[in-house]
Scaffold this motif. Sequence first.
Motif, PDB file in Angstrom:
ATOM      1  N   SER A  86       1.810   3.604 -13.880  1.00 55.23           N
ATOM      2  CA  SER A  86       0.458   4.135 -14.275  1.00 55.23           C
ATOM      3  C   SER A  86      -0.713   3.166 -14.569  1.00 55.23           C
ATOM      4  O   SER A  86      -1.899   2.890 -14.396  1.00 55.23           O
ATOM      5  N   ASN A  87      -0.186   2.167 -15.201  1.00 59.43           N
ATOM      6  CA  ASN A  87      -1.031   0.805 -15.681  1.00 59.43           C
ATOM      7  C   ASN A  87      -1.393  -0.112 -14.482  1.00 59.43           C
ATOM      8  O   ASN A  87      -2.487  -0.257 -14.247  1.00 59.43           O
ATOM      9  N   LEU A  88      -0.371  -0.173 -13.548  1.00 57.86           N
ATOM     10  CA  LEU A  88      -0.994  -0.980 -12.223  1.00 57.86           C
ATOM     11  C   LEU A  88      -1.857  -0.114 -11.475  1.00 57.86           C
ATOM     12  O   LEU A  88      -2.974  -0.801 -10.998  1.00 57.86           O
ATOM     13  N   LEU A  89      -1.791   0.995 -11.225  1.00 56.41           N
ATOM     14  CA  LEU A  89      -2.763   2.037 -10.358  1.00 56.41           C
ATOM     15  C   LEU A  89      -4.113   1.872 -11.173  1.00 56.41           C
ATOM     16  O   LEU A  89      -4.981   2.180 -10.195  1.00 56.41           O
ATOM     17  N   ALA A  90      -4.245   1.747 -12.542  1.00 55.76           N
ATOM     18  CA  ALA A  90      -5.539   1.788 -13.214  1.00 55.76           C
ATOM     19  C   ALA A  90      -5.790   0.566 -13.369  1.00 55.76           C
ATOM     20  O   ALA A  90      -6.959   0.027 -13.966  1.00 55.76           O
ATOM     21  N   ASP A  91      -5.286  -0.660 -12.575  1.00 54.27           N
ATOM     22  CA  ASP A  91      -5.559  -2.097 -12.611  1.00 54.27           C
ATOM     23  C   ASP A  91      -5.612  -2.649 -14.040  1.00 54.27           C
ATOM     24  O   ASP A  91      -6.550  -3.370 -14.455  1.00 54.27           O
ATOM     25  N   GLN A  92      -4.621  -2.146 -14.929  1.00 54.20           N
ATOM     26  CA  GLN A  92      -4.282  -2.502 -16.224  1.00 54.20           C
ATOM     27  C   GLN A  92      -3.388  -3.772 -16.478  1.00 54.20           C
ATOM     28  O   GLN A  92      -3.103  -4.432 -17.523  1.00 54.20           O
ATOM     29  N   CYS A  93      -2.596  -3.991 -15.517  1.00 51.76           N
ATOM     30  CA  CYS A  93      -1.610  -5.101 -15.460  1.00 51.76           C
ATOM     31  C   CYS A  93      -1.122  -5.518 -13.866  1.00 51.76           C
ATOM     32  O   CYS A  93      -2.135  -5.127 -12.978  1.00 51.76           O
ATOM     33  N   SER A  94      -0.569  -6.716 -13.942  1.00 54.66           N
ATOM     34  CA  SER A  94       0.032  -6.959 -12.586  1.00 54.66           C
ATOM     35  C   SER A  94       1.272  -6.732 -12.108  1.00 54.66           C
ATOM     36  O   SER A  94       1.985  -6.078 -12.995  1.00 54.66           O
ATOM     37  N   TYR A  95       1.507  -6.923 -10.752  1.00 62.32           N
ATOM     38  CA  TYR A  95       2.751  -6.396 -10.104  1.00 62.32           C
ATOM     39  C   TYR A  95       4.058  -7.131 -11.065  1.00 62.32           C
ATOM     40  O   TYR A  95       4.958  -6.122 -11.148  1.00 62.32           O
ATOM     41  N   GLY A  96       4.094  -8.271 -11.278  1.00 60.73           N
ATOM     42  CA  GLY A  96       5.260  -8.789 -12.052  1.00 60.73           C
ATOM     43  C   GLY A  96       5.411  -8.117 -13.551  1.00 60.73           C
ATOM     44  O   GLY A  96       6.441  -8.409 -14.155  1.00 60.73           O
ATOM     45  N   ASP A  97       4.311  -7.570 -14.086  1.00 57.48           N
ATOM     46  CA  ASP A  97       4.692  -7.184 -15.307  1.00 57.48           C
ATOM     47  C   ASP A  97       5.408  -5.861 -15.460  1.00 57.48           C
ATOM     48  O   ASP A  97       5.818  -5.364 -16.655  1.00 57.48           O
ATOM     49  N   ILE A  98       5.676  -5.428 -14.360  1.00 58.50           N
ATOM     50  CA  ILE A  98       6.329  -3.802 -14.368  1.00 58.50           C
ATOM     51  C   ILE A  98       7.691  -3.587 -13.586  1.00 58.50           C
ATOM     52  O   ILE A  98       8.271  -2.664 -13.527  1.00 58.50           O
ATOM     53  N   VAL A  99       8.207  -4.733 -13.180  1.00 61.24           N
ATOM     54  CA  VAL A  99       9.254  -4.890 -12.468  1.00 61.24           C
ATOM     55  C   VAL A  99      10.509  -5.131 -13.268  1.00 61.24           C
ATOM     56  O   VAL A  99      10.479  -6.539 -13.829  1.00 61.24           O
ATOM     57  N   LEU A 122      -4.853   8.923  -9.600  1.00 64.96           N
ATOM     58  CA  LEU A 122      -4.257   7.802  -9.697  1.00 64.96           C
ATOM     59  C   LEU A 122      -3.201   7.449  -8.351  1.00 64.96           C
ATOM     60  O   LEU A 122      -3.323   6.660  -7.651  1.00 64.96           O
ATOM     61  N   LEU A 123      -2.472   8.615  -8.320  1.00 66.48           N
ATOM     62  CA  LEU A 123      -1.636   8.275  -7.018  1.00 66.48           C
ATOM     63  C   LEU A 123      -2.137   8.458  -5.738  1.00 66.48           C
ATOM     64  O   LEU A 123      -1.689   8.274  -4.586  1.00 66.48           O
ATOM     65  N   SER A 124      -3.414   9.466  -5.676  1.00 68.72           N
ATOM     66  CA  SER A 124      -4.055   9.770  -4.373  1.00 68.72           C
ATOM     67  C   SER A 124      -4.934   8.522  -4.045  1.00 68.72           C
ATOM     68  O   SER A 124      -5.661   8.561  -2.907  1.00 68.72           O
ATOM     69  N   SER A 125      -5.349   7.620  -4.964  1.00 68.74           N
ATOM     70  CA  SER A 125      -6.121   6.415  -4.712  1.00 68.74           C
ATOM     71  C   SER A 125      -5.532   5.350  -3.664  1.00 68.74           C
ATOM     72  O   SER A 125      -4.279   5.498  -3.203  1.00 68.74           O
ATOM     73  N   ASP A 126      -6.179   4.510  -3.341  1.00 70.71           N
ATOM     74  CA  ASP A 126      -5.794   3.474  -2.119  1.00 70.71           C
ATOM     75  C   ASP A 126      -4.940   2.580  -2.593  1.00 70.71           C
ATOM     76  O   ASP A 126      -4.304   1.963  -2.056  1.00 70.71           O
ATOM     77  N   LYS A 127      -4.921   2.595  -4.025  1.00 69.32           N
ATOM     78  CA  LYS A 127      -3.886   1.590  -4.653  1.00 69.32           C
ATOM     79  C   LYS A 127      -2.612   1.612  -4.641  1.00 69.32           C
ATOM     80  O   LYS A 127      -1.825   0.595  -4.093  1.00 69.32           O
ATOM     81  N   LEU A 128      -1.869   3.144  -4.372  1.00 69.85           N
ATOM     82  CA  LEU A 128      -0.501   3.208  -4.319  1.00 69.85           C
ATOM     83  C   LEU A 128       0.085   2.616  -2.950  1.00 69.85           C
ATOM     84  O   LEU A 128       1.060   2.107  -2.809  1.00 69.85           O
ATOM     85  N   PRO A 129      -0.728   3.165  -1.736  1.00 71.09           N
ATOM     86  CA  PRO A 129      -0.175   2.663  -0.508  1.00 71.09           C
ATOM     87  C   PRO A 129      -0.226   0.884  -0.508  1.00 71.09           C
ATOM     88  O   PRO A 129       0.658   0.397   0.138  1.00 71.09           O
TER      89      PRO A 129
END
Length: 216
Positions: A86-99, A122-129
């Motif tokens: 949810s944070n990544l999709l909201a541009d609140q963190c980077s990829y590496g922060d949540i793996v 959030l899930l229907s935004s272009d960010k998830l793909p």
Amino acid sequence: MNVNRRSSISEGYRNIRTNIQFSGWNQNLRVIAVTSTQAGEGKSTTISNLAVAYAQEGKNVLIIDADLRHPSQHSIFNLSNRVGLSNLLADQCSYGDIVHSTVVENLSLVTAGPVPPNPTELLSSDKLPEVIAAWKECYDIILLDTAPVMAVADGLIVSSLADGAVIVILAGKVKREYIQKAKEKLEHAKASILGVVLNQKKYSKSEANQYRYYHQ
């Protein structure tokens, strides 16, 4: 989650893994969504054990907990859910922060993160793909834990982004009409249904596995 390779449950999940591979023999199935018709049917347990089966095969596996309303993968793997998808999709963190690495070799997890006020948005935004495409560069198999498809639109959105979707059904608890309606919703969302995992179906001792898989 079961990591004992010799248990009957592990054997059942290996059979499911193999059946999924055969059902997509002419496709490149790398992103698989696991959903259910309603809550409490065992989809999250199914996806964690299926991930272990893939990891034990030597695949580099990532679970993404995309059930932003009722996340559970962090509990299954005993990891923090303070920051996640949810944070990544909201541009609140980077990829590496949540793996997160897990106790299972070859298996990583992206937790759902804090429950947002607008999960569907959030899930229907272009960010998830974009996120899924980026992680496909790093992992052999990505498994998406989605919300039940009859409850909200979230599960349909996520399933439509996968190469295929598996429906988990709790045996004896879901009406046939409800299952058919869930199937129609997934097809309308242009999700490719690979098959069904029938959870807790009672079999004879000679058919002892707890789960059965039925492909389309």
